[in-house]
Write a protein that holds these residues in place. Structure first.
Motif, mmCIF file in Angstrom:
data_model
loop_
_atom_site.group_PDB
_atom_site.id
_atom_site.type_symbol
_atom_site.label_atom_id
_atom_site.label_comp_id
_atom_site.label_asym_id
_atom_site.label_seq_id
_atom_site.Cartn_x
_atom_site.Cartn_y
_atom_site.Cartn_z
ATOM 1 N N GLN A 1 50.178 48.511 62.068
ATOM 2 C CA GLN A 1 50.169 46.970 61.868
ATOM 3 C C GLN A 1 49.547 46.772 60.384
ATOM 4 N N TYR A 2 49.154 47.941 59.831
ATOM 5 C CA TYR A 2 48.510 47.852 58.263
ATOM 6 C C TYR A 2 47.311 46.973 58.559
ATOM 7 N N CYS A 3 46.598 47.160 59.539
ATOM 8 C CA CYS A 3 45.426 46.170 59.505
ATOM 9 C C CYS A 3 44.354 46.507 58.584
ATOM 10 N N CYS B 1 41.663 51.640 59.133
ATOM 11 C CA CYS B 1 42.123 53.072 59.550
ATOM 12 C C CYS B 1 40.900 53.913 59.453
ATOM 13 N N GLY C 1 46.547 47.299 54.902
ATOM 14 C CA GLY C 1 46.486 48.719 54.346
ATOM 15 C C GLY C 1 46.540 49.463 55.365
ATOM 16 N N ALA C 2 46.781 51.021 55.191
ATOM 17 C CA ALA C 2 46.400 51.787 56.234
ATOM 18 C C ALA C 2 45.252 53.166 55.679
ATOM 19 N N CYS D 1 41.884 53.462 66.360
ATOM 20 C CA CYS D 1 43.015 52.230 66.250
ATOM 21 C C CYS D 1 43.380 51.808 67.251
ATOM 22 N N LYS E 1 47.596 55.669 65.445
ATOM 23 C CA LYS E 1 47.229 56.822 64.659
ATOM 24 C C LYS E 1 47.548 57.981 65.441
ATOM 25 N N TYR F 1 45.154 49.737 68.104
ATOM 26 C CA TYR F 1 46.775 49.186 68.109
ATOM 27 C C TYR F 1 47.378 50.769 68.852
HETATM 28 S S1 SF4 Z 1 46.969 53.064 62.183
HETATM 29 FE FE1 SF4 Z 1 45.390 52.273 60.893
HETATM 30 S S2 SF4 Z 1 46.194 50.608 59.683
HETATM 31 FE FE2 SF4 Z 1 47.611 50.955 61.345
HETATM 32 S S3 SF4 Z 1 47.251 49.621 63.066
HETATM 33 FE FE3 SF4 Z 1 45.934 51.630 63.409
HETATM 34 S S4 SF4 Z 1 43.905 51.305 62.479
HETATM 35 FE FE4 SF4 Z 1 45.294 49.590 61.596
#
Ligand code: SF4
Length: 393
Positions: free
Chosen positions: A45-47, A50, A174-175, A55, A60, A57
């Protein structure tokens, strides 16, 4: 991974400069995926959270989520948390297990083992071998011995920050491994006849997600604190871009790791001591990469550029990189290396030492890919060792 507008600017500028930009490989997933082991991951999600965070979400692809759950399912794998391994036990040239302390109870426990795999990062790999009196400690005055030898770092300060008055970027997004890079000044990819260094480095734009407080890019001449600093850091938080490099780092006879004669940990065990400073090679390389980075930032249209001028002495207090290498290096001769190409210790054939500790020097890349490849190579060696025993190479 998707390209941010800033990455596209880097690609366009680098291409105009006749360089060859490409997307950096990453272990962030660009789309939902279930791997052959049945591990499902979500798209990134480019939060921007990272680095140094898990993560939330599930996007990773690191071994914590892709390898350990698979190993657990076999029923033959157990993790003992809160356990600090303090010695590798051995009889003669065979490892017999490890001694660890359960830090919740203070109890010392001996765990017997047929094969010991040491995977405790560069520093602790070296420290545990030295504390366990395994392998010959390196002596910088004679150049003899191998454990602790060839410590190298990464030359990361060859950077340029561009400030853009009329552009805004969403730098908070970003990521961890999102980026675009050029290898035109890495390794032997360019003519070295007019430079005072060997090897080189990658130059990249990596929108990893600027975090407030940690990141305060302000143009040169801005006060380092106070009202003007605050106003400037707010203004430029989304108007600054860094083009940075990861330069190689050579090994030197006088750069090494050993046990500290003074400082000890909570158990009374010696800490590891690093003897290292940047050399002229590193200074010249950093200056060169900073200039090439500035050329790209200028081509991207920056109004003001802050370019690294001088690498200065090695300073452990400011974060530069976690890319430490060496200390238990790989080689073909037990007199000059600690492990063979299977990361099997020459002196103890049932002990495998995994990690960037095996690197004889550090190249102009992030070490992770090579560390992963070496881990697979070691796994192949461990399987072969279980079948026939003895030194594999
Ligand atoms: S991989 Fe990284 S940037 Fe992407 S959603 Fe997970 S923590 Fe955020």
């Amino acid at each position: 991974m998707k390209k941010t507008p800033s990455m596209q600017m880097f690609i366009d500028a680098a291409t105009r400069l006749k360089l060859h930009p490409y997307m950096m490989p990453s272990a962030n997933l660009s789309t939902a995926y279930t791997n052959p082991d049945g591990i499902a991951r979500a798209p990134c999600q480019y939060c921007g959270y990272c680095e140094r965070f898990g993560c939330e979400y599930g996007a990773k692809g690191d071994p914590v989520v892709t390898v350990i759950p698979v190993a657990k399912k076999t029923g033959k794998f157990e993790i003992r948390t809160h356990s600090q391994v303090r010695r590798i036990l051995h009889t003669g040239n065979k490892a017999t297990g490890v001694l660890y302390t359960d830090v919740t109870t203070g109890e010392d426990i001996e765990q017997p083992a047929d094969i010991v795999v040491l995977t405790s990062y560069v520093f602790n790999n070296v420290r545990l071998l030295l504390m366990s009196q395994l392998g010959k400690p390196y002596d910088a005055s004679t150049g003899q011995g191998v454990i602790g030898k060839n410590y190298a770092y990464q030359v990361t300060k060859g950077n340029a920050v561009g400030y853009f008055e009329n552009k805004q970027f969403n730098n908070f997004a970003g990521a961890g491994a999102l980026g675009t890079t050029v290898d035109d000044y890495n390794g032997d990819n360019f003519d070295h006849s007019n430079v005072n260094f060997i090897h080189g480095g990658m130059i990249s734009l990596t929108p990893t997600g600027y975090r407030p407080i940690q990141n305060n890019p302000v143009p040169p001449g801005t006060p380092a604190w106070g009202k003007d600093f605050k106003a400037s850091s707010i203004k430029y938080a989304n108007r600054a871009l860094t083009v940075g490099s990861q330069g190689s780092c050579m090994s030197y006879k006088h750069h090494y790791l050993d046990l500290d004669p003074t400082y000890k940990d909570a158990f009374g065990d010696p800490l590891l001591r690093i003897t290292f400073d940047f050399e002229d090679q590193d200074r010249e390389l950093a200056k060169f990469l900073a200039q090439k980075s500035a050329d790209i930032v200028k081509e991207m249209g920056a109004n003001n550029i802050n370019q690294m001028k001088d690498l200065g002495p090695y300073d452990i207090t400011t974060y530069q990189s976690t890319h430490n290498t060496g200390g238990v290096i790989m080689g073909s001769d037990p007199a000059t290396s600690a492990v063979n190409t299977y990361l099997q210790m020459w002196d103890v054939d049932n002990l495998f030492v995994i990690g960037a500790s095996a690197f004889p020097h550090n190249s102009g890349y992030n070490p992770t890919g090579t560390v992963g490849a070496l881990a697979y190579r070691a796994a192949e060696g461990i399987l072969a060792y279980r079948k026939k025993g003895g030194l594999l190479a």
